[in-house]
Design an enzyme around this catalytic site. Structure first.
Site: not given
Length: 591
Positions: A419, A386-387, A483, A390
């Site tokens: 997100e 996920h990160e 989110h 980004h």
């Protein structure tokens, strides 16, 4: 387009091909420029942007700097630009120029649809005054103020951009970027430079409920012995095969760097030098200041937090699996698509219950947990996927929220889409890794140990009661916490991949509803990922909202499969099933 973004304004730009325009360029035909320059896509795209100024919005005094060039199998080119105006960086000035294989102009995707020329280029505030205001707003140490043109929020203004470090408003004393109006002194935006996995609103909800995360780790593992490789005459550094005992994914292989006969470094030379270091409890945002992990045995960690290398095993494994996913699935060479390794630091800060993608550091930062809400390091595989996504978004569309509250909570559809993409591709990393200790699924954060057994889920987002994630679009999504709002596009992706209704995938039961009661048939995860990735890298910009994302994915599906294809129709149906349609797209004035 909706009002532009305000989050990570200090993003390091990866320039595939860099070139600039003169302050007052000649408006030449793009095909002529292409022929004269042996078809440099950047030069052709730049010339096309000025030739078609009414469509692209560029004007005299603008300089276009190439951030990325994407080439399709059929030869089409997509050149992503950031811009300056009279030498001043333009916030919200990004655009993508689309060319055919001969350099002919096909169209543009732009972040703002208004002129970026400020009424004045003369500041009323001095740089020193702007720095003082920024330091007060972010409660930290201000760097040098830089004049910019702020084209976000539906207007254009002269402003100062100030980087503030050691902010007391950011967990672990991180950095913020503050934009100060150069005429009035008003704070136009004040945003953290890092992207936190655990949002301020989620932390507040957990505290209010008296709930903490109690993740179940895999436990200690006996590492197999490793036979020494090479000989006394071997040359160093060289590639070596090691083994790590992780917290969450069991015993895993690690590719490392052998530095001596009995010396090893936790750095992967087969993945562009990807490395994990130890922040040693310091709030570092400079990777070079981290302490390298070394070993004499090439065996790392012991499966528990008693060994500092254990968290590093999870981090290094998760990062390399994320890089492998992007390379094998999309041909992407690293987070910035520039054949550069990814970096991480574990044991970041003192009692930090979070994990971050930090654009200032250009790396992943993992806290050890705060001992209250989160009692283990947040080095879970889907958190890493996920990160790092980004980071991919930073390097491409640069999606940003429309506003940030005083407590750091982010709002708005472009940020929610960011997100969502991180959740979508984070789940893709899990499926690609296919680790039996971390079975792949469409759940996010299922190994964090939360009472609801996951943090978010793509099939039925509103089952997440912690963040109040929504299933469908409504006008309220424009100013929803990012989110919570992410459920709209995450749900559309799941429906495109797997379809609606009940099914069991990999032992997990799903039951995905639709807004209009329609039945959606999925086209498969692989095709859905390819469509969303192409949309991100070719057709999304910093202000892309959910209706723009629908358009972007339809364009991507048309490119790949044609407008009469099953895939194209499935994209349309998936978005309609979450109430995103051409008919209910807000007018520009209403965004």
């Amino acid at each position: 387009m909706r009002r532009p973004h305000i989050r990570r304004l200090a993003v390091a730009v990866t320039v595939t091909t860099a070139a600039t325009l003169p302050a007052v360029p000649a408006l030449a035909d793009a095909r002529a420029v292409a022929a004269a320059t042996a078809f440099s896509p950047v030069d052709a795209a730049r010339a096309a942007a000025f030739t078609h100024a009414s469509a692209t919005g560029v004007t005299r005094g603008d300089t276009l700097l190439a951030k990325d060039v994407m080439t399709d199998p059929d030869g089409k080119q997509h050149v992503r630009f950031v811009r300056t105006h009279q030498g001043l960086p333009v916030l919200g000035g990004d655009l993508v120029v689309h060319l055919d294989k001969r350099g002919g102009y096909l169209g543009v995707t732009r972040a703002v649809d208004h002129a970026v020329v400020p009424a004045t280029t003369r500041a009323e505030l001095t740089a020193s005054q702007a720095e003082q205001k920024a330091a007060a707003a972010a409660q930290g140490d201000a760097g040098t103020a830089e004049l910019v043109v702020d084209a976000r929020d539906g207007g254009t203004a002269l402003a100062y951009r100030v980087h503030v470090t050691d902010s007391r408003t950011v967990e672990a004393g991180g950095a913020r970027t503050v934009v100060v109006d150069a005429l009035t002194g008003r704070i136009r935006s004040d945003t953290p430079d890092s992207d936190e996995f655990i949002s301020p609103s989620l932390a507040q909800t957990l505290r209010r409920r008296g709930e903490s995360a109690t993740p179940q780790t895999d436990g200690p593992a006996a590492l197999p012995g490793l036979a020494a490789t090479g000989s006394a005459a071997a040359r160093y550094p060289s590639t070596a095969n090691g083994t790590g005992a992780s917290l969450f994914v069991g015993t895993v292989p690690l590719t490392t760097t052998r530095t001596a006969r009995t010396g090893y470094l936790l750095k992967d030379p087969t993945r562009w030098g990807t490395e994990t270091r130890d922040a040693e409890g310091r709030a570092l945002e400079t990777f070079s200041r981290g302490t390298a992990f070394t070993s004499t045995t090439n065996k790392w960690g012991n499966g528990t937090t008693s060994n500092r290398a254990t968290a590093a095993v999870d981090a290094q494994y998760g990062i390399t699996k994320t890089l492998d996913f992007y390379k094998k699935t999309f041909g992407r060479k690293g987070i910035g698509n520039n054949s550069a390794g990814a970096r991480a630091m574990v044991h970041f800060g003192n009692k930090v219950g979070n994990a971050f993608w930090d654009s200032t550091c250009g790396c992943m930062l993992y806290g050890d947990g705060d001992g209250d809400l989160f009692k283990k390091p947040l080095v879970v595989l889907d958190v890493t996927g996920h990160e790092l996504t980004h980071g991919v978004v930073d390097a491409t569309a640069g999606l940003e929220p429309t506003r940030v509250g005083e407590d750091g909570t982010q709002y708005g559809e472009p940020g929610a889409l960011n997100e969502s993409l991180a959740d979508i591709f984070g789940s893709g990393v899990e499926f690609a890794a296919d680790n039996p200790k971390n079975p792949p699924n469409y759940l996010m954060g299922e190994k964090l140990g939360l009472r609801q057994k996951f943090l978010r889920r793509l099939d039925h987002p509103s089952l997440d009661k912690l963040e109040g994630t929504v299933d469908y679009w409504s006008v309220a999504a424009y100013d929803t916490e990012v989110h919570a709002g992410s459920g709209v596009s995450s749900h559309a992706f799941y429906l495109l991949a797997e379809g609606s209704g009940r099914k069991t995938i990999g032992g997990v039961a799903y039951d995905s509803p639709t807004y209009d009661g329609s039945r959606v048939t999925g086209v498969g995860r692989g095709k859905a990922l390819a469509i969303f990735y192409r949309a991100l890298t070719r057709y999304m910009v910093s202000t892309t909202d959910f209706h723009d994302a629908r358009t972007a994915t339809l364009k991507a599906a048309a490119d790949m499969y044609g407008t009469t294809s099953t895939e194209y129709r499935a994209v349309d149906k998936a978005w309609a099933a979450v109430n995103v349609t051409a008919a209910n797209a807000p007018s520009p004035a209403g965004r």
